[in-house]
Scaffold this motif. Structure first.
Motif, PDB file in Angstrom:
ATOM      1  N   THR A 102      44.079  21.509  16.268  1.00  0.00           N
ATOM      2  CA  THR A 102      42.875  20.881  15.722  1.00  0.00           C
ATOM      3  C   THR A 102      42.693  19.465  16.274  1.00  0.00           C
ATOM      4  O   THR A 102      41.575  19.055  16.600  1.00  0.00           O
ATOM      5  N   GLY A 103      43.778  18.720  16.388  1.00  0.00           N
ATOM      6  CA  GLY A 103      43.686  17.363  16.907  1.00  0.00           C
ATOM      7  C   GLY A 103      43.130  17.315  18.312  1.00  0.00           C
ATOM      8  O   GLY A 103      42.302  16.457  18.637  1.00  0.00           O
ATOM      9  N   PHE A 104      43.561  18.239  19.166  1.00  0.00           N
ATOM     10  CA  PHE A 104      43.051  18.287  20.542  1.00  0.00           C
ATOM     11  C   PHE A 104      41.571  18.630  20.548  1.00  0.00           C
ATOM     12  O   PHE A 104      40.770  17.988  21.242  1.00  0.00           O
ATOM     13  N   VAL A 105      41.201  19.659  19.797  1.00  0.00           N
ATOM     14  CA  VAL A 105      39.798  20.085  19.769  1.00  0.00           C
ATOM     15  C   VAL A 105      38.901  18.958  19.276  1.00  0.00           C
ATOM     16  O   VAL A 105      37.825  18.696  19.850  1.00  0.00           O
ATOM     17  N   GLU A 106      39.322  18.273  18.241  1.00  0.00           N
ATOM     18  CA  GLU A 106      38.497  17.190  17.702  1.00  0.00           C
ATOM     19  C   GLU A 106      38.412  16.010  18.666  1.00  0.00           C
ATOM     20  O   GLU A 106      37.404  15.311  18.712  1.00  0.00           O
ATOM     21  N   ARG A 107      39.447  15.804  19.438  1.00  0.00           N
ATOM     22  CA  ARG A 107      39.443  14.723  20.426  1.00  0.00           C
ATOM     23  C   ARG A 107      38.348  14.936  21.467  1.00  0.00           C
ATOM     24  O   ARG A 107      37.750  13.976  21.967  1.00  0.00           O
ATOM     25  N   PHE A 108      38.091  16.187  21.808  1.00  0.00           N
ATOM     26  CA  PHE A 108      37.072  16.509  22.810  1.00  0.00           C
ATOM     27  C   PHE A 108      35.857  17.189  22.160  1.00  0.00           C
ATOM     28  O   PHE A 108      35.165  17.973  22.814  1.00  0.00           O
ATOM     29  N   ASN A 109      35.593  16.869  20.934  1.00  0.00           N
ATOM     30  CA  ASN A 109      34.490  17.483  20.202  1.00  0.00           C
ATOM     31  C   ASN A 109      33.170  17.347  20.956  1.00  0.00           C
ATOM     32  O   ASN A 109      32.803  16.256  21.398  1.00  0.00           O
ATOM     33  N   GLY A 110      32.480  18.487  21.117  1.00  0.00           N
ATOM     34  CA  GLY A 110      31.201  18.487  21.816  1.00  0.00           C
ATOM     35  C   GLY A 110      31.324  18.469  23.320  1.00  0.00           C
ATOM     36  O   GLY A 110      30.308  18.505  24.030  1.00  0.00           O
ATOM     37  N   ARG A 111      32.565  18.441  23.822  1.00  0.00           N
ATOM     38  CA  ARG A 111      32.781  18.413  25.275  1.00  0.00           C
ATOM     39  C   ARG A 111      33.722  19.511  25.743  1.00  0.00           C
ATOM     40  O   ARG A 111      34.031  19.591  26.918  1.00  0.00           O
ATOM     41  N   LEU A 112      34.155  20.364  24.815  1.00  0.00           N
ATOM     42  CA  LEU A 112      35.132  21.415  25.114  1.00  0.00           C
ATOM     43  C   LEU A 112      34.431  22.765  25.052  1.00  0.00           C
ATOM     44  O   LEU A 112      33.883  23.149  24.013  1.00  0.00           O
ATOM     45  N   THR A 143      30.920  35.549  25.789  1.00  0.00           N
ATOM     46  CA  THR A 143      30.257  34.443  25.111  1.00  0.00           C
ATOM     47  C   THR A 143      30.805  33.125  25.642  1.00  0.00           C
ATOM     48  O   THR A 143      32.019  32.926  25.671  1.00  0.00           O
ATOM     49  N   VAL A 144      29.913  32.232  26.055  1.00  0.00           N
ATOM     50  CA  VAL A 144      30.294  30.857  26.379  1.00  0.00           C
ATOM     51  C   VAL A 144      29.885  30.004  25.187  1.00  0.00           C
ATOM     52  O   VAL A 144      28.731  30.044  24.748  1.00  0.00           O
ATOM     53  N   HIS A 145      30.842  29.241  24.669  1.00  0.00           N
ATOM     54  CA  HIS A 145      30.584  28.508  23.424  1.00  0.00           C
ATOM     55  C   HIS A 145      31.342  27.194  23.397  1.00  0.00           C
ATOM     56  O   HIS A 145      32.349  27.018  24.104  1.00  0.00           O
ATOM     57  N   PHE A 146      30.850  26.269  22.600  1.00  0.00           N
ATOM     58  CA  PHE A 146      31.613  25.060  22.304  1.00  0.00           C
ATOM     59  C   PHE A 146      32.793  25.435  21.422  1.00  0.00           C
ATOM     60  O   PHE A 146      32.681  26.295  20.547  1.00  0.00           O
ATOM     61  N   VAL A 147      33.924  24.789  21.653  1.00  0.00           N
ATOM     62  CA  VAL A 147      35.146  25.099  20.919  1.00  0.00           C
ATOM     63  C   VAL A 147      35.211  24.272  19.641  1.00  0.00           C
ATOM     64  O   VAL A 147      34.930  23.065  19.649  1.00  0.00           O
ATOM     65  N   THR A 148      35.587  24.935  18.547  1.00  0.00           N
ATOM     66  CA  THR A 148      35.843  24.277  17.274  1.00  0.00           C
ATOM     67  C   THR A 148      37.279  24.605  16.856  1.00  0.00           C
ATOM     68  O   THR A 148      37.930  25.448  17.484  1.00  0.00           O
ATOM     69  N   PRO A 149      37.788  23.978  15.805  1.00  0.00           N
ATOM     70  CA  PRO A 149      39.157  24.294  15.384  1.00  0.00           C
ATOM     71  C   PRO A 149      39.373  25.739  14.965  1.00  0.00           C
ATOM     72  O   PRO A 149      40.514  26.212  14.945  1.00  0.00           O
ATOM     73  N   VAL A 150      38.303  26.459  14.619  1.00  0.00           N
ATOM     74  CA  VAL A 150      38.429  27.876  14.275  1.00  0.00           C
ATOM     75  C   VAL A 150      38.465  28.687  15.567  1.00  0.00           C
ATOM     76  O   VAL A 150      37.568  28.583  16.400  1.00  0.00           O
ATOM     77  N   LEU A 151      39.509  29.499  15.747  1.00  0.00           N
ATOM     78  CA  LEU A 151      39.709  30.233  16.990  1.00  0.00           C
ATOM     79  C   LEU A 151      38.524  31.142  17.315  1.00  0.00           C
ATOM     80  O   LEU A 151      38.049  31.885  16.460  1.00  0.00           O
ATOM     81  N   ASP A 152      38.056  31.063  18.579  1.00  0.00           N
ATOM     82  CA  ASP A 152      36.960  31.892  19.064  1.00  0.00           C
ATOM     83  C   ASP A 152      35.739  31.777  18.161  1.00  0.00           C
ATOM     84  O   ASP A 152      35.111  32.769  17.764  1.00  0.00           O
ATOM     85  N   ALA A 201      20.891  19.471  14.499  1.00  0.00           N
ATOM     86  CA  ALA A 201      21.525  19.048  13.249  1.00  0.00           C
ATOM     87  C   ALA A 201      22.284  20.178  12.565  1.00  0.00           C
ATOM     88  O   ALA A 201      23.199  19.930  11.780  1.00  0.00           O
ATOM     89  N   MET A 202      21.922  21.420  12.861  1.00  0.00           N
ATOM     90  CA  MET A 202      22.588  22.588  12.290  1.00  0.00           C
ATOM     91  C   MET A 202      23.717  23.099  13.182  1.00  0.00           C
ATOM     92  O   MET A 202      24.245  24.167  12.949  1.00  0.00           O
ATOM     93  N   GLN A 203      24.062  22.322  14.213  1.00  0.00           N
ATOM     94  CA  GLN A 203      25.103  22.697  15.175  1.00  0.00           C
ATOM     95  C   GLN A 203      24.746  23.972  15.936  1.00  0.00           C
ATOM     96  O   GLN A 203      25.612  24.768  16.292  1.00  0.00           O
ATOM     97  N   ARG A 204      23.456  24.122  16.211  1.00  0.00           N
ATOM     98  CA  ARG A 204      22.998  25.201  17.075  1.00  0.00           C
ATOM     99  C   ARG A 204      22.673  24.623  18.435  1.00  0.00           C
ATOM    100  O   ARG A 204      22.158  23.509  18.549  1.00  0.00           O
ATOM    101  N   VAL A 205      22.951  25.396  19.462  1.00  0.00           N
ATOM    102  CA  VAL A 205      22.736  24.919  20.830  1.00  0.00           C
ATOM    103  C   VAL A 205      21.270  25.016  21.207  1.00  0.00           C
ATOM    104  O   VAL A 205      20.608  26.030  20.948  1.00  0.00           O
ATOM    105  N   GLN A 206      20.782  23.971  21.820  1.00  0.00           N
ATOM    106  CA  GLN A 206      19.457  23.957  22.423  1.00  0.00           C
ATOM    107  C   GLN A 206      19.633  23.678  23.917  1.00  0.00           C
ATOM    108  O   GLN A 206      20.399  22.792  24.294  1.00  0.00           O
ATOM    109  N   VAL A 207      18.936  24.457  24.753  1.00  0.00           N
ATOM    110  CA  VAL A 207      18.989  24.243  26.195  1.00  0.00           C
ATOM    111  C   VAL A 207      17.577  23.968  26.681  1.00  0.00           C
ATOM    112  O   VAL A 207      16.726  24.861  26.689  1.00  0.00           O
ATOM    113  N   ARG A 208      17.331  22.744  27.048  1.00  0.00           N
ATOM    114  CA  ARG A 208      15.992  22.326  27.472  1.00  0.00           C
ATOM    115  C   ARG A 208      15.566  23.080  28.726  1.00  0.00           C
ATOM    116  O   ARG A 208      16.292  23.167  29.709  1.00  0.00           O
TER     117      ARG A 208
END
Length: 223
Positions: A102-112, A143-152, A201-208
């Protein structure tokens, strides 16, 4: 901002094996002349075939054998330090066979960012192709996704889909899906490089500028 003309987007790719998705990412960036680069490939295994290919391409490599560390936390701390030396905008998991703390994932939050061989949230974890066949699904994917502390888990950026055919084995399905994995991850890295990807704001991905974020294996008459 990553992806602007004045700033090249920097990626560090984490691998554990052959690195076919890593190769696809590097080739996509170069072929499309995108404003980005893979500045390093980091592996938890010195035997990873991906390392040799990366070196041949002039890409820096790092090896951190996880067996050398007494705990996951110590390994992840060393891994984070090695990654940050390259000042990446994003860290891409491409067949990295380690569960991150969890510490690693949070360190790179939004970039992993990770690619998983199923249509999440279905079939998290290992043996996804066997799971798909056992459940009798007619379509499988990645699926390509941002990583969170919850696996997959985590906000989905894009997905790729392939048909499940009569008589398929897990190996058949894996081989068919790999073609789509390469395409999907390459497209996503392009979006990241151009600064098109945001989280609302809902943590959903938007791709311009992208209306469709799903990719289906083209029909060749047999599907």
């Amino acid at each position: 901002m990553p992806g602007t003309n004045s700033c090249r987007c920097r990626f560090v790719v984490l691998v554990s094996g052959r690195g076919s998705n890593m190769r696809a990412i590097v080739q996509t960036l170069r072929e499309r002349e995108l404003p980005a680069e893979v500045c390093a490939v980091v592996s938890s295994s010195p035997r990873a075939a991906a390392l040799g290919w990366a070196r041949e391409q002039g890409i820096a490599t790092e090896v951190l054998p996880h067996q050398d560390y007494a705990s996951r936390e110590l390994f992840d701390a060393a891994l984070a330090q090695a990654i940050e030396a390259y000042r990446p905008d994003y860290v891409l998991l491409a067949g990295f066979m380690r569960v991150l703390t969890t510490g690693f994932v949070e360190r790179f939050n939004g970039r992993l960012v990770n690619i998983h061989p199923s249509l999440l949230p279905s079939f998290p974890g290992l043996h996804t192709h066997q799971q798909a066949l056992a459940m009798g699904v007619q379509w499988h994917g990645c699926t390509v996704h941002f990583v969170t502390p919850v696996l997959d888990h985590g906000p989905i950026i894009a997905q790729g889909v392939v048909p499940v055919l009569a008589g398929d084995t897990p190996a058949d399905l894996a081989d068919r899906l790999l073609q789509v994995e390469h395409r999907v991850y390459g497209e996503v890295v392009g979006w990241l490089a151009r600064g098109q990807v945001t989280l609302d704001a809902m943590q959903r991905v938007q791709v311009r500028g992208v209306a469709n974020r799903s990719f289906i294996l083209p029909s060749d008459g047999g599907y």
